[in-house]
Design a protein around this motif. Sequence first.
Motif, PDB file in Angstrom:
ATOM      1  N   ASN A  43     -53.635   1.031 -13.445  1.00 38.82           N
ATOM      2  CA  ASN A  43     -53.295   0.793 -14.606  1.00 38.82           C
ATOM      3  C   ASN A  43     -51.734   0.292 -15.139  1.00 38.82           C
ATOM      4  O   ASN A  43     -51.663   0.089 -16.362  1.00 38.82           O
ATOM      5  CB  ASN A  43     -53.692   2.351 -15.619  1.00 38.82           C
ATOM      6  CG  ASN A  43     -55.183   2.307 -15.636  1.00 38.82           C
ATOM      7  OD1 ASN A  43     -56.112   1.621 -15.859  1.00 38.82           O
ATOM      8  ND2 ASN A  43     -55.382   3.542 -15.508  1.00 38.82           N
ATOM      9  N   GLN A  44     -51.248   0.183 -13.994  1.00 44.84           N
ATOM     10  CA  GLN A  44     -49.750  -0.102 -14.055  1.00 44.84           C
ATOM     11  C   GLN A  44     -49.469  -1.622 -14.191  1.00 44.84           C
ATOM     12  O   GLN A  44     -50.399  -2.458 -13.539  1.00 44.84           O
ATOM     13  CB  GLN A  44     -48.996   0.620 -12.992  1.00 44.84           C
ATOM     14  CG  GLN A  44     -48.946   1.972 -13.125  1.00 44.84           C
ATOM     15  CD  GLN A  44     -48.271   2.556 -14.148  1.00 44.84           C
ATOM     16  OE1 GLN A  44     -47.300   2.256 -14.539  1.00 44.84           O
ATOM     17  NE2 GLN A  44     -48.883   3.726 -14.685  1.00 44.84           N
ATOM     18  N   PRO A  45     -48.452  -2.008 -14.643  1.00 38.60           N
ATOM     19  CA  PRO A  45     -48.321  -3.551 -14.536  1.00 38.60           C
ATOM     20  C   PRO A  45     -48.066  -3.843 -12.903  1.00 38.60           C
ATOM     21  O   PRO A  45     -47.689  -3.060 -12.190  1.00 38.60           O
ATOM     22  CB  PRO A  45     -47.025  -3.712 -15.331  1.00 38.60           C
ATOM     23  CG  PRO A  45     -46.470  -2.444 -15.608  1.00 38.60           C
ATOM     24  CD  PRO A  45     -47.421  -1.502 -15.376  1.00 38.60           C
ATOM     25  N   ILE A  46     -48.451  -5.255 -12.774  1.00 39.02           N
ATOM     26  CA  ILE A  46     -47.973  -5.734 -11.245  1.00 39.02           C
ATOM     27  C   ILE A  46     -46.717  -6.474 -11.385  1.00 39.02           C
ATOM     28  O   ILE A  46     -46.371  -7.436 -12.182  1.00 39.02           O
ATOM     29  CB  ILE A  46     -48.965  -6.541 -10.859  1.00 39.02           C
ATOM     30  CG1 ILE A  46     -50.358  -5.947 -10.773  1.00 39.02           C
ATOM     31  CG2 ILE A  46     -48.656  -7.132  -9.558  1.00 39.02           C
ATOM     32  CD1 ILE A  46     -51.539  -6.540 -10.423  1.00 39.02           C
ATOM     33  N   TYR A  47     -45.824  -6.188 -10.530  1.00 37.20           N
ATOM     34  CA  TYR A  47     -44.371  -6.806 -10.299  1.00 37.20           C
ATOM     35  C   TYR A  47     -44.357  -7.553  -9.125  1.00 37.20           C
ATOM     36  O   TYR A  47     -44.686  -6.905  -8.155  1.00 37.20           O
ATOM     37  CB  TYR A  47     -43.407  -5.735 -10.395  1.00 37.20           C
ATOM     38  CG  TYR A  47     -43.253  -4.838 -11.628  1.00 37.20           C
ATOM     39  CD1 TYR A  47     -42.446  -5.654 -12.719  1.00 37.20           C
ATOM     40  CD2 TYR A  47     -43.936  -3.833 -11.802  1.00 37.20           C
ATOM     41  CE1 TYR A  47     -42.543  -4.804 -14.155  1.00 37.20           C
ATOM     42  CE2 TYR A  47     -43.779  -2.946 -13.070  1.00 37.20           C
ATOM     43  CZ  TYR A  47     -43.135  -3.644 -14.162  1.00 37.20           C
ATOM     44  OH  TYR A  47     -42.831  -2.942 -15.309  1.00 37.20           O
ATOM     45  N   GLN A  97     -47.304  -2.120  -7.686  1.00 37.92           N
ATOM     46  CA  GLN A  97     -47.905  -1.735  -8.787  1.00 37.92           C
ATOM     47  C   GLN A  97     -48.373  -0.338  -8.641  1.00 37.92           C
ATOM     48  O   GLN A  97     -48.744   0.205  -8.040  1.00 37.92           O
ATOM     49  CB  GLN A  97     -49.658  -2.387  -8.780  1.00 37.92           C
ATOM     50  CG  GLN A  97     -50.493  -1.814  -9.987  1.00 37.92           C
ATOM     51  CD  GLN A  97     -51.671  -2.519 -10.158  1.00 37.92           C
ATOM     52  OE1 GLN A  97     -52.251  -2.854  -8.875  1.00 37.92           O
ATOM     53  NE2 GLN A  97     -52.214  -2.564 -11.339  1.00 37.92           N
ATOM     54  N   ARG A 125     -58.170 -13.037 -15.348  1.00 34.44           N
ATOM     55  CA  ARG A 125     -56.888 -12.304 -15.055  1.00 34.44           C
ATOM     56  C   ARG A 125     -57.008 -10.830 -14.407  1.00 34.44           C
ATOM     57  O   ARG A 125     -56.389  -9.843 -14.394  1.00 34.44           O
ATOM     58  CB  ARG A 125     -56.345 -11.970 -16.489  1.00 34.44           C
ATOM     59  CG  ARG A 125     -55.943 -13.298 -17.193  1.00 34.44           C
ATOM     60  CD  ARG A 125     -54.938 -13.388 -18.493  1.00 34.44           C
ATOM     61  NE  ARG A 125     -53.965 -12.194 -18.349  1.00 34.44           N
ATOM     62  CZ  ARG A 125     -52.773 -12.700 -17.825  1.00 34.44           C
ATOM     63  NH1 ARG A 125     -52.510 -13.822 -17.474  1.00 34.44           N
ATOM     64  NH2 ARG A 125     -51.942 -11.812 -17.746  1.00 34.44           N
TER      65      ARG A 125
END
Length: 169
Positions: free
Chosen positions: A27-31, A56, A73
């Motif tokens: 559920n975290q953003p991907i960097y 992530q 997405r």
Amino acid sequence: MKVARLCVTLAAALIATQLWALPDDRNQPIYISSDSADIDDAKGIAIYRGDVEMTQGTTKLTGDIVTIYSKNREIQRVVSEGKKKQAYYEELQSEEKGKLKAWGKTIDYDFAVEKIELIKQAKLIQKGDTFTGDHIEYDQAKQLVNATGQQGGKTGGRVQMVIQPSQTK
């Protein structure tokens, strides 16, 4: 070769519990950081080149070239290739398993079927237990490891394992 696969599968069944990154990670953003990026949203393909690092949550993937395949997405598959050095994958696991660490010339992570494939000079470490071979497939859903050695390689085509003793009191 069948005996080696059976040994690895049995060893993995004895030492592995559910292999999942921490539940919150997904559920975290991907960097992603890289030297360059080519992104084709219409085709759902993004290619990152040059000392790529993707994180992530507590999950990390590195490589010289990382290709992400997505649909609507949602990431379907990630392929990390190591040209100068091996590709690397790590995740912090739940249930006090610590970090899972994996290396290979290529790491192919198929999210749809929950499998990580380590290709060429493959190595997987989980809670001190180590598996090495030419090719390792890790099925997260079934908690199975299949490993094969390289014929004629340094280890004579054999898979190498180190399994730590139980730490129960």
